[in-house]
Design a protein around this motif. Structure first.
Motif, PDB file in Angstrom:
ATOM      1  N   VAL A   1       0.870  -1.178   0.000  1.00  0.00           N
ATOM      2  CA  VAL A   1       0.000   0.000   0.000  1.00  0.00           C
ATOM      3  C   VAL A   1       0.903   1.222   0.000  1.00  0.00           C
ATOM      4  N   ARG A   2       0.883   1.994  -1.073  1.00  0.00           N
ATOM      5  CA  ARG A   2       1.759   3.160  -1.197  1.00  0.00           C
ATOM      6  C   ARG A   2       1.120   4.422  -0.617  1.00  0.00           C
ATOM      7  N   ASP A   3      -0.201   4.559  -0.743  1.00  0.00           N
ATOM      8  CA  ASP A   3      -0.901   5.758  -0.268  1.00  0.00           C
ATOM      9  C   ASP A   3      -1.509   5.498   1.113  1.00  0.00           C
ATOM     10  N   TYR A   4      -0.660   5.246   2.073  1.00  0.00           N
ATOM     11  CA  TYR A   4      -1.108   4.865   3.414  1.00  0.00           C
ATOM     12  C   TYR A   4      -1.849   5.986   4.122  1.00  0.00           C
ATOM     13  N   HIS A   5      -1.529   7.248   3.822  1.00  0.00           N
ATOM     14  CA  HIS A   5      -2.240   8.366   4.456  1.00  0.00           C
ATOM     15  C   HIS A   5      -3.711   8.389   4.042  1.00  0.00           C
ATOM     16  N   ARG A   6      -3.963   8.019   2.826  1.00  0.00           N
ATOM     17  CA  ARG A   6      -5.338   7.997   2.316  1.00  0.00           C
ATOM     18  C   ARG A   6      -6.190   6.986   3.081  1.00  0.00           C
TER      19      ARG A   6
ATOM     20  N   LYS B   1       2.939   6.227   8.596  1.00  0.00           N
ATOM     21  CA  LYS B   1       4.035   5.950   7.686  1.00  0.00           C
ATOM     22  C   LYS B   1       4.864   4.791   8.236  1.00  0.00           C
ATOM     23  N   PRO B   2       5.132   3.779   7.405  1.00  0.00           N
ATOM     24  CA  PRO B   2       5.933   2.646   7.896  1.00  0.00           C
ATOM     25  C   PRO B   2       7.402   3.039   8.025  1.00  0.00           C
TER      26      PRO B   2
ATOM     27  N   GLN C   1       6.360  -2.412   5.544  1.00  0.00           N
ATOM     28  CA  GLN C   1       5.395  -1.974   4.533  1.00  0.00           C
ATOM     29  C   GLN C   1       3.996  -2.437   4.910  1.00  0.00           C
ATOM     30  N   TRP C   2       2.997  -1.675   4.436  1.00  0.00           N
ATOM     31  CA  TRP C   2       1.596  -2.020   4.652  1.00  0.00           C
ATOM     32  C   TRP C   2       1.135  -2.894   3.490  1.00  0.00           C
ATOM     33  N   VAL C   3       0.348  -3.913   3.813  1.00  0.00           N
ATOM     34  CA  VAL C   3      -0.227  -4.819   2.820  1.00  0.00           C
ATOM     35  C   VAL C   3      -1.689  -5.030   3.187  1.00  0.00           C
ATOM     36  N   LYS C   4      -2.587  -4.998   2.171  1.00  0.00           N
ATOM     37  CA  LYS C   4      -4.001  -5.251   2.440  1.00  0.00           C
ATOM     38  C   LYS C   4      -4.302  -6.727   2.235  1.00  0.00           C
TER      39      LYS C   4
END
Length: 112
Positions: A71-76, A81-82, A87-90
């Motif tokens: 997930v690149r747009d984590y703020h959305r 922020k990682p 990194q965030w993954v859905k």
């Protein structure tokens, strides 16, 4: 006698005219190939897919995380922020904060 003969001739003429119409009604669809005149209804069974959801916890290892895009747009999505190496993954309806090196879950957040 004349009335009887007229009535007899009228019924014969009517039956002669009615026979071809009756034969035409019986031979409806004679120009089709055999098997097309009958209709068969195919019975279709649909089965429900059983979806199993998993509850993710910190410290567990998610081995299949490389298949999922990060997930690149984590703020959305309301995620922080990682840090470096994370990194965030859905997955399903959850966001998992994973360690890139090991695949260990560092945080879990419910998707909106």
């Amino acid at each position: 006698m004349k009335i009887f003969i007229r009535t007899l001739l009228a019924t014969v003429a009517l039956s002669v005219a009615a026979v071809p119409m009756a034969q035409a009604a019986q031979q409806y669809g004679h120009d089709r190939k055999p098997g097309y005149s009958q209709t068969y209804k195919k019975k279709v069974e649909t089965r429900k897919k059983v979806v199993t959801r998993r509850a993710w916890h910190q410290g567990e290892r998610y081995s299949d995380w490389k298949r999922r895009p990060a997930v690149r747009d984590y703020h959305r999505h309301g995620l922080r922020k990682p840090n470096r190496g994370q990194q965030w993954v859905k997955v399903d309806n959850n966001y998992l904060l994973l360690s890139i090196a090991t695949g260990v879950i560092l945080g879990v957040s419910a998707a909106r």
